[in-house]
Design an enzyme around this catalytic site. Structure first.
Site, PDB file in Angstrom:
ATOM      1  N   GLU A  42     -16.845 119.401 -24.435  1.00 46.34           N
ATOM      2  CA  GLU A  42     -16.366 120.740 -24.054  1.00 46.34           C
ATOM      3  C   GLU A  42     -17.503 121.748 -24.028  1.00 46.34           C
ATOM      4  O   GLU A  42     -18.129 122.025 -25.054  1.00 46.34           O
ATOM      5  CB  GLU A  42     -15.287 121.184 -25.056  1.00 46.34           C
ATOM      6  CG  GLU A  42     -14.745 122.580 -24.794  1.00 46.34           C
ATOM      7  CD  GLU A  42     -13.699 122.997 -25.831  1.00 46.34           C
ATOM      8  OE1 GLU A  42     -13.508 122.280 -26.837  1.00 46.34           O
ATOM      9  OE2 GLU A  42     -13.067 124.058 -25.626  1.00 46.34           O
ATOM     10  N   LYS A  82     -19.231 125.654 -23.019  1.00 49.85           N
ATOM     11  CA  LYS A  82     -18.869 127.037 -23.311  1.00 49.85           C
ATOM     12  C   LYS A  82     -19.956 127.949 -22.791  1.00 49.85           C
ATOM     13  O   LYS A  82     -21.118 127.555 -22.706  1.00 49.85           O
ATOM     14  CB  LYS A  82     -18.733 127.156 -24.834  1.00 49.85           C
ATOM     15  CG  LYS A  82     -18.148 128.437 -25.326  1.00 49.85           C
ATOM     16  CD  LYS A  82     -17.673 128.280 -26.761  1.00 49.85           C
ATOM     17  CE  LYS A  82     -17.097 129.581 -27.277  1.00 49.85           C
ATOM     18  NZ  LYS A  82     -16.362 129.435 -28.517  1.00 49.85           N
ATOM     19  N   HIS A 131     -13.648 129.723 -21.721  1.00 53.66           N
ATOM     20  CA  HIS A 131     -15.076 129.471 -21.919  1.00 53.66           C
ATOM     21  C   HIS A 131     -15.961 129.836 -20.732  1.00 53.66           C
ATOM     22  O   HIS A 131     -17.014 129.240 -20.534  1.00 53.66           O
ATOM     23  CB  HIS A 131     -15.295 128.009 -22.302  1.00 53.66           C
ATOM     24  CG  HIS A 131     -14.878 127.744 -23.714  1.00 53.66           C
ATOM     25  ND1 HIS A 131     -15.206 126.591 -24.394  1.00 53.66           N
ATOM     26  CD2 HIS A 131     -14.169 128.490 -24.580  1.00 53.66           C
ATOM     27  CE1 HIS A 131     -14.708 126.642 -25.616  1.00 53.66           C
ATOM     28  NE2 HIS A 131     -14.060 127.783 -25.748  1.00 53.66           N
ATOM     29  N   ASP A 191     -13.857 135.056 -25.240  1.00 56.20           N
ATOM     30  CA  ASP A 191     -13.171 133.828 -25.633  1.00 56.20           C
ATOM     31  C   ASP A 191     -12.349 134.069 -26.896  1.00 56.20           C
ATOM     32  O   ASP A 191     -12.675 133.589 -27.967  1.00 56.20           O
ATOM     33  CB  ASP A 191     -14.237 132.740 -25.875  1.00 56.20           C
ATOM     34  CG  ASP A 191     -13.644 131.446 -26.392  1.00 56.20           C
ATOM     35  OD1 ASP A 191     -12.575 131.053 -25.912  1.00 56.20           O
ATOM     36  OD2 ASP A 191     -14.247 130.838 -27.290  1.00 56.20           O
ATOM     37  N   ASP A 203      -9.190 133.361 -27.669  1.00 54.67           N
ATOM     38  CA  ASP A 203      -8.180 132.376 -28.075  1.00 54.67           C
ATOM     39  C   ASP A 203      -6.824 133.004 -28.363  1.00 54.67           C
ATOM     40  O   ASP A 203      -6.190 132.712 -29.377  1.00 54.67           O
ATOM     41  CB  ASP A 203      -8.668 131.570 -29.286  1.00 54.67           C
ATOM     42  CG  ASP A 203      -9.910 130.758 -28.952  1.00 54.67           C
ATOM     43  OD1 ASP A 203      -9.777 129.724 -28.294  1.00 54.67           O
ATOM     44  OD2 ASP A 203     -11.022 131.180 -29.334  1.00 54.67           O
TER      45      ASP A 203
HETATM   46  C1  RNT Z   1     -14.174 126.539 -29.427  1.00 53.89           C
HETATM   47  C2  RNT Z   1     -13.504 125.479 -28.640  1.00 53.89           C
HETATM   48  C3  RNT Z   1     -12.870 124.398 -29.459  1.00 53.89           C
HETATM   49  C4  RNT Z   1     -12.120 124.911 -30.672  1.00 53.89           C
HETATM   50  C5  RNT Z   1     -11.359 123.848 -31.423  1.00 53.89           C
HETATM   51  C6  RNT Z   1     -10.936 124.319 -32.770  1.00 53.89           C
HETATM   52  O1  RNT Z   1     -14.609 127.563 -28.629  1.00 53.89           O
HETATM   53  O2  RNT Z   1     -12.558 126.039 -27.780  1.00 53.89           O
HETATM   54  O3  RNT Z   1     -12.066 123.619 -28.653  1.00 53.89           O
HETATM   55  O4  RNT Z   1     -11.234 125.931 -30.330  1.00 53.89           O
HETATM   56  O5  RNT Z   1     -12.091 122.698 -31.474  1.00 53.89           O
HETATM   57 ZN    ZN Z   2     -11.336 124.664 -26.673  1.00 47.05          ZN
END
Ligand code: RNT
Ligand code: ZN
Length: 429
Positions: free
Chosen positions: A236, A238, A272, A304, A306
């Protein structure tokens, strides 16, 4: 009670009218409901406790990258409390769910177990719970909230010993994911996100990326106890994080190329990217080359942040793209948000229901009709139909979907969430 029966009757009548509306446009409503219900959504476990984890030995260090805010009462403090909350989320949200764990949710009965020494046995409670409930589990490496992540660098750290520790953590997680997948007979997606980056004006963007590449290649190579049939690694990227505003080693470009060349899954998190950048246009581009993608369904507000996922334009755009491209089966769907400032059960259910709503909304689009209009150069009518669909009788079909899944219909769940808060969440000191 009388109110309830009235709602149910109204819903049934509304449904047949709504069904007719969509069918006249060439949409198979029954198939849409079926697909929306059986598409798995992996629920992140970390909304239940504000990403704190169950480790007793590492003090909650903020090593950067992510941050949960809010002091609303009722945070889950143990694995049992988390499972209790997740069961309630699944009861209040229709459709097939999986549960997404992080390495910091190991249950070691108070014994400190280092992250590079974690084993499947430390997740046995989660696994047996999932088995009884017939749900799949996914997993994540935890490269944060740890003394060895305090520099803001893990797999790209200049110190070889630090890198080695995190590589061993990754390997431990891959063995755990393999065991999870094999035991539950359902592949376990293991996502790797790491905070590595620099706050300001790095003089060298190259060396950390070289080190990350080398560490990943070692961690994701062939190893004993790791079976790619059951452990599906994802990476992943970012754009920036807290303390890594200027430079993130594992950027989206880095991982898009990495995933493609190494045969692992690329993960796109909706939060992200640049503040006005959305991901729906990336799907058809990336899926020309990548066999699958992992989507972290999240909601950024200016950064970001969340936030709890809502049934908004961004979410609908993502699912419309997937449906139009026949690509639903090529993505793994996982929620990723954490809000500690409101009732956490509400946060979960709003997000889980929103994802399924967006999915159903997309499946109810008369795609063939609007694509034909576009192909015939009748762009005005195409646009008019796209607008028309926004006020179509969607809610009656959504209510019917909930009814069939045995989930609360309409606003019924809000009252149930309130009762759960009173009876369960408020009792947690
Ligand atoms: C962080 C990422 C990741 C986390 C989790 C907890 O920016 O989005 O996926 O949110 O692993
Ligand atoms: Zn994530």
């Amino acid at each position: 009670m009388a109110m309830k029966r009235k709602t149910a009757r109204w819903t049934a009548r509304g449904y047949s009218e709504a069904k007719n509306f969509y069918e006249v446009l060439g949409v198979d409503v029954e198939a849409a409901i079926q697909t929306a219900l059986c598409t798995p959504l992996s629920l992140h476990c970390w909304q239940a406790d504000d990403v704190r984890g169950l480790e007793s030995h590492t003090e909650a260090v903020d090593s950067g990258g992510i941050l949960a805010t809010g002091q609303y009462p009722g945070r889950a403090r143990t694995g049992d409390e988390m499972r209790q909350d997740l069961e309630e989320v699944m009861r209040l949200s229709p459709g097939v769910h999986r549960v997404n764990l992080h390495a910091i949710y190991a249950e070691t009965d108070g014994r400190p177990v280092a992250r590079d020494a974690l084993e499947p046995v430390h997740f046995r409670r989660w696994i047996s719970w999932a088995k009884t409930r017939h749900i799949g589990l996914d997993f994540n490496t935890s490269f944060f909230a740890h003394p060895l992540a305090n520099d803001g660098l893990t797999l790209s750290h200049p110190d070889r010993k630090v890198r080695e520790f995190w590589i061993r953590h990754g390997l431990a997680a891959r063995r755990i994911a393999t065991a999870i997948g094999r035991t539950l007979r359902s592949p376990c997606v293991l996502n790797h996100w790491l905070p590595d980056g620099r706050k300001d004006s790095p003089a060298d963007r190259w060396t950390p990326r070289r080190r990350l590449l080398e560490s990943l290649d070692r961690m994701l190579g062939d190893h004993e106890g790791v079976d790619r049939r059951w452990c599906r690694d994802a990476v992943e990227g970012k754009l920036f994080g807290i303390g890594s505003e200027d430079y993130v080693v594992g950027s989206n470009e880095f991982y898009a190329a990495y995933a493609l060349t190494r045969g692992v899954i690329l993960c796109l998190d909706m939060g992200h990217f640049h503040p006005t950048e959305t991901i729906h246009d990336k799907l058809s581009a990336l899926l020309m080359f990548h066999p699958t993608l992992l989507l972290h369904v999240s909601r950024p507000i200016r950064w970001d942040s969340d936030h709890v996922v809502l049934f908004n334009d961004d979410l609908r755009a993502v699912f419309l793209e997937l449906v139009r491209g026949g690509a639903l089966k090529r993505v793994w769907l996982a929620t990723d948000f954490f809000d500690g400032s409101i009732n956490r059960l509400c946060a979960y259910v709003i997000g889980a229901r929103a994802v399924r709503q967006a999915l159903l909304f997309a499946l109810l689009e008369p795609t063939a009709r609007i694509q034909r209009l576009e192909a015939e150069g009748r762009g005005g009518e195409k646009l008019a139909w796209m607008e028309q669909m926004k006020t179509a009788p969607f809610s009656a079909v959504w209510d019917e979907l909930c009814r069939r899944a045995g989930a609360p219909v309409g606003a019924e769940w809000i009252e149930q969430a309130r009762a759960y808060e009173e009876q369960v969440l408020r009792q947690r000191g």
